[in-house]
Design an enzyme around this catalytic site. Structure first.
Site, mmCIF file in Angstrom:
data_model
loop_
_atom_site.group_PDB
_atom_site.id
_atom_site.type_symbol
_atom_site.label_atom_id
_atom_site.label_comp_id
_atom_site.label_asym_id
_atom_site.label_seq_id
_atom_site.Cartn_x
_atom_site.Cartn_y
_atom_site.Cartn_z
ATOM 1 N N GLY A 160 0.925 -1.287 0.178
ATOM 2 C CA GLY A 160 -0.158 -0.232 0.116
ATOM 3 C C GLY A 160 0.705 1.294 -0.156
ATOM 4 O O GLY A 160 0.643 2.249 -0.749
ATOM 5 N N ASP A 161 2.115 1.324 0.777
ATOM 6 C CA ASP A 161 2.852 2.219 0.828
ATOM 7 C C ASP A 161 3.635 2.541 -0.858
ATOM 8 O O ASP A 161 3.677 3.721 -1.133
ATOM 9 C CB ASP A 161 4.020 2.215 1.856
ATOM 10 C CG ASP A 161 3.349 2.059 3.199
ATOM 11 O OD1 ASP A 161 2.356 2.633 3.422
ATOM 12 O OD2 ASP A 161 3.868 1.383 4.051
#
Length: 316
Positions: free
Chosen positions: A259-260
């Site tokens: 997600g990052d």
């Protein structure tokens, strides 16, 4: 409805991103299955890596070619030195990083299953001391994009959003209800399905793409949103128009920083002139490559690595 967009392309001017957020030392243990409440399971060999949502997203931006600054706090300890060394290694500007002598560095305890899914407990430590005053002198007002998450105090996140003059991208993780003023100041919101449910006040996570789109549209204070759905890809909701972006297929080993990687790639692509759909298509490749590798920051891909996959994959 699906729309076509322009893929990001490198230009003469580098994207300028300032990340305000957390830095954690990750202690990772692989397991055959996640333990139930009250149960002990035997895991494999543990390892330590640099992590934290803010630091991860800063590294993601830097490896994709952005001029990147990081604002955060670490402790005056061995974990803090690990985190500073990792950020320095990727060329991130650290004049906004404070060392706190009355709290340990943030720590994340991560259990990773055989399918790459993880369970995480975070001890914020120095991250919880990041204050509004720490934004002074960081150049936040002049940044092309300000990238935010929620592993630091909410008041600091609100202050960062209010002081930013460039693009504000908010990854609302971990999930908490947010004031409407912060959402209104956000240019692009990037929740996963669980975070979206919390923001929308829903009892259950959206089970389908249509349900995710309906929940997103219920947050009418935010005009532009990208909901990440793991193996189901992402849903882009922009001024009421919904576009599904399928996932880039990979065999996941560790989804800790996927997600990052997505948030960093999305921000860089937008600053380089891509529209939101094209930026999401490019970002899904970065997220997929990160999920193929173990560790948080060690898994984040470079621009060349994304480019090997992305050109044919982002033409629409």
């Amino acid at each position: 409805m699906t729309t076509r967009g322009t893929s990001p392309a490198p230009g003469d001017a580098r994207a300028d991103v300032l990340v305000v957020g957390s830095a954690n030392a990750d202690i990772v243990v692989p397991v055959e299955r996640h333990p139930r409440v009250g149960e002990t399971v035997i895991g494999g060999d543990h390892y330590r890596a640099a992590g934290g949502k803010g630091a991860n997203q800063a590294v993601a931006c830097a490896r994709l070619g952005a001029r990147t600054r990081f604002v955060g706090r670490v402790g005056d300890d061995d974990h803090g030195r690990l985190l500073i060394d990792a950020l320095t290694h990727d060329g991130i500007e650290l004049s906004g990083l404070r060392v706190t002598d009355d709290a340990p560095s943030g720590l994340a305890l991560i259990v990773v299953g055989p399918d790459g899914d993880n369970s995480i407990v975070v001890s914020p430590g120095a991250n919880a001391r990041l204050s509004r005053g720490d934004l002074d002198g960081t150049g936040i007002e002049g940044a092309g994009a300000v990238l935010l998450q929620l592993e630091v105090p909410l008041g600091t996140v609100e202050a960062a959003a209010s002081r930013a003059r460039g693009l504000v991208v908010l990854n609302p993780a971990p999930a908490v209800p947010l004031p409407s003023a912060l959402l209104a100041r956000t240019d692009v919101l990037v929740p996963n399905r669980g975070e979206l449910a919390v923001l929308a006040g829903a009892n259950d996570e959206p089970a389908s793409i249509d349900e995710a789109a309906d929940l997103a549209r219920s947050l009418d204070v935010v005009d532009r949103m990208v909901i990440t759905l793991g193996a189901d890809g992402a849903v882009v909701v922009e001024h009421g128009t919904v576009t599904h972006v399928p996932a880039h297929s990979v065999v996941a080993r560790d989804t800790t920083a996927a997600g990052d990687a997505f948030c960093g790639a999305l921000s860089v692509a937008l600053l380089e002139g891509a529209d939101l759909v094209a930026a999401a298509r490019w970002a899904r490749v970065g997220a997929a490559l990160a999920a193929e590798r173990v560790g948080a920051q060690p898994s984040l891909p470079t621009r060349d690595e994304v480019a090997e996959v992305a050109p044919a994959d982002t033409r629409g």
